[in-house]
Design an enzyme around this catalytic site. Structure first.
Site, short mmCIF file in Angstrom:
data_model
loop_
_atom_site.label_atom_id
_atom_site.label_comp_id
_atom_site.label_asym_id
_atom_site.label_seq_id
_atom_site.Cartn_x
_atom_site.Cartn_y
_atom_site.Cartn_z
N LEU A 63 52.37 -10.16 6.85
CA LEU A 63 51.00 -10.67 7.60
C LEU A 63 50.99 -11.94 7.03
CD1 LEU A 63 48.58 -10.69 9.69
CD2 LEU A 63 47.39 -10.16 7.47
N HIS B 134 27.08 -14.41 5.48
CA HIS B 134 28.38 -15.01 5.22
C HIS B 134 29.04 -14.30 4.16
CE1 HIS B 134 27.81 -18.29 7.82
NE2 HIS B 134 26.99 -18.91 6.86
N ASP C 115 31.93 -14.65 14.21
CA ASP C 115 30.79 -15.14 14.81
C ASP C 115 29.81 -14.05 14.18
OD1 ASP C 115 28.93 -16.96 15.59
OD2 ASP C 115 29.46 -16.48 17.62
C1 FPP Z 1 30.03 -17.98 12.13
O1 FPP Z 1 28.60 -17.46 11.90
C2 FPP Z 1 30.61 -17.89 10.89
C3 FPP Z 1 30.91 -19.16 10.17
C4 FPP Z 1 30.68 -20.52 10.36
C5 FPP Z 1 31.80 -18.93 9.03
C6 FPP Z 1 32.65 -17.82 8.82
C7 FPP Z 1 32.77 -17.66 7.38
C8 FPP Z 1 33.01 -16.16 6.75
C9 FPP Z 1 33.26 -14.98 7.46
C10 FPP Z 1 32.91 -16.28 5.06
C11 FPP Z 1 33.88 -17.14 4.51
C12 FPP Z 1 35.23 -17.30 4.88
C13 FPP Z 1 36.40 -17.12 4.02
C14 FPP Z 1 37.82 -17.45 4.48
C15 FPP Z 1 36.22 -16.51 2.76
P1 FPP Z 1 27.45 -18.19 12.10
O2 FPP Z 1 26.98 -18.73 10.79
O3 FPP Z 1 27.51 -19.40 13.06
O4 FPP Z 1 26.64 -17.00 12.54
P2 FPP Z 1 25.33 -17.23 13.71
O5 FPP Z 1 25.92 -17.65 15.08
O6 FPP Z 1 24.64 -15.92 13.99
O7 FPP Z 1 24.37 -18.32 13.22
#
Ligand code: FPP
Length: 267
Positions: A153, A59, A42
């Protein structure tokens, strides 16, 4: 003693570790490693916004953290790493952001597959994969097939995943099997229910990490996290590094898990 030192040497075998990280490696107890770590990745959006960047770059930066954490878990001998990459609720985001996330997933798998394979990592998924775009499904299928025989893993990607949805689907299937006479309702117990979940055959998470300061479970592994130890930190996911993972594991190793009983009885 010799065995302990050998494992510490093995665990700390990384290039360019800061003295702080070296010290963290030395504090690890190789006999008390969590078998299954789950992470809610997150804070990508906030990380980008704070820098005046588009969310997509948050991201993208988050993928770098994932790379480092996968390598670290692999070298620590962790059995399973489940990461929340896309929830059933994430479809509500603007279409452009959803496309970015799917593209990053495909890019990550294409770029990283060789390295994952080399590190003996097995790629698996949980969630409603059939509803993902075809290019994501194809890349996941290739990654899972090519790494299926690996014994290190297990990197478990939670995609289009929701804990309530998972339980609902399990209940439906249990109902169908009971009606068909394949399952006796009186035999249904916690083990049977676990076998109907996406995580069938995997141990429950021991340690659940959520960075970015939020302290919620957000529909992640609702059934499986019943006895997980939770670890939160204010760091946003794109800034989450090996050091934070080691801090979480050391904290976990210093907790007393009782599983509702009086002693450390279940592990
Ligand atoms: C939450 O942060 C994160 C996500 C919804 C996506 C997580 C994805 C990645 C780390 C990259 C792509 C994944 C792979 C497997 C390659 P948020 O966008 O909700 O952050 P915020 O709460 O600060 O808005």
């Amino acid at each position: 003693m010799v065995r302990e030192w050998l494992s510490v040497l093995r665990l700390g075998k990384h290039k360019n570790n800061s003295p702080e990280v070296e010290d963290l490696y030395k504090s690890l107890d190789s006999d008390k490693m969590p078998v299954h770590i789950a992470i809610i990745m997150d804070g990508n959006g906030r990380w980008a916004t704070r820098r005046g960047l588009p969310r997509a770059l948050g991201h993208r930066a988050g993928v770098e953290s994932l790379r480092e954490i996968v390598k670290t878990c692999s070298s620590l001998g962790v059995g399973f790493l489940t990461v929340y990459a896309f929830s059933t609720e994430n479809w509500k985001r603007p279409a452009e952001e959803v496309t970015t996330l799917m593209d990053l997933l495909v890019e990550y798998l294409n770029k990283e597959l060789k390295e994952l394979h080399h590190n003996n990592v097995r790629v698996k998924t949980i969630g409603r994969i059939d509803e993902l775009p075809a290019k994501a499904r194809d890349a996941l299928e290739v990654a899972a097939a090519e790494t299926s025989q690996n014994t290190g893993l297990t990197l478990n990607l939670a995609l289009n995943y929701g804990g309530r949805n998972e339980i609902t689907e399990a209940v439906k299937q249990i109902g169908r099997d009971a009606s068909a006479g394949v399952l006796n309702p009186d035999d249904i117990d916690e083990n049977i229910i676990s076998k109907y979940l996406y995580t069938a055959g995997m141990p429950d998470p021991d340690l659940l990490i959520r960075p970015s300061g939020e302290q919620r479970i957000s529909n992640f592994l609702l059934w499986q996290a019943a006895y997980a130890e939770f670890w939160y930190c204010p760091v946003l996911w794109p800034d989450f590094r090996r050091k934070h993972l080691l801090e979480a594991v050391i904290d976990y190793q210093n907790r007393q898990r009782r599983f509702g009983g009086l002693h450390h009885s279940k592990k």
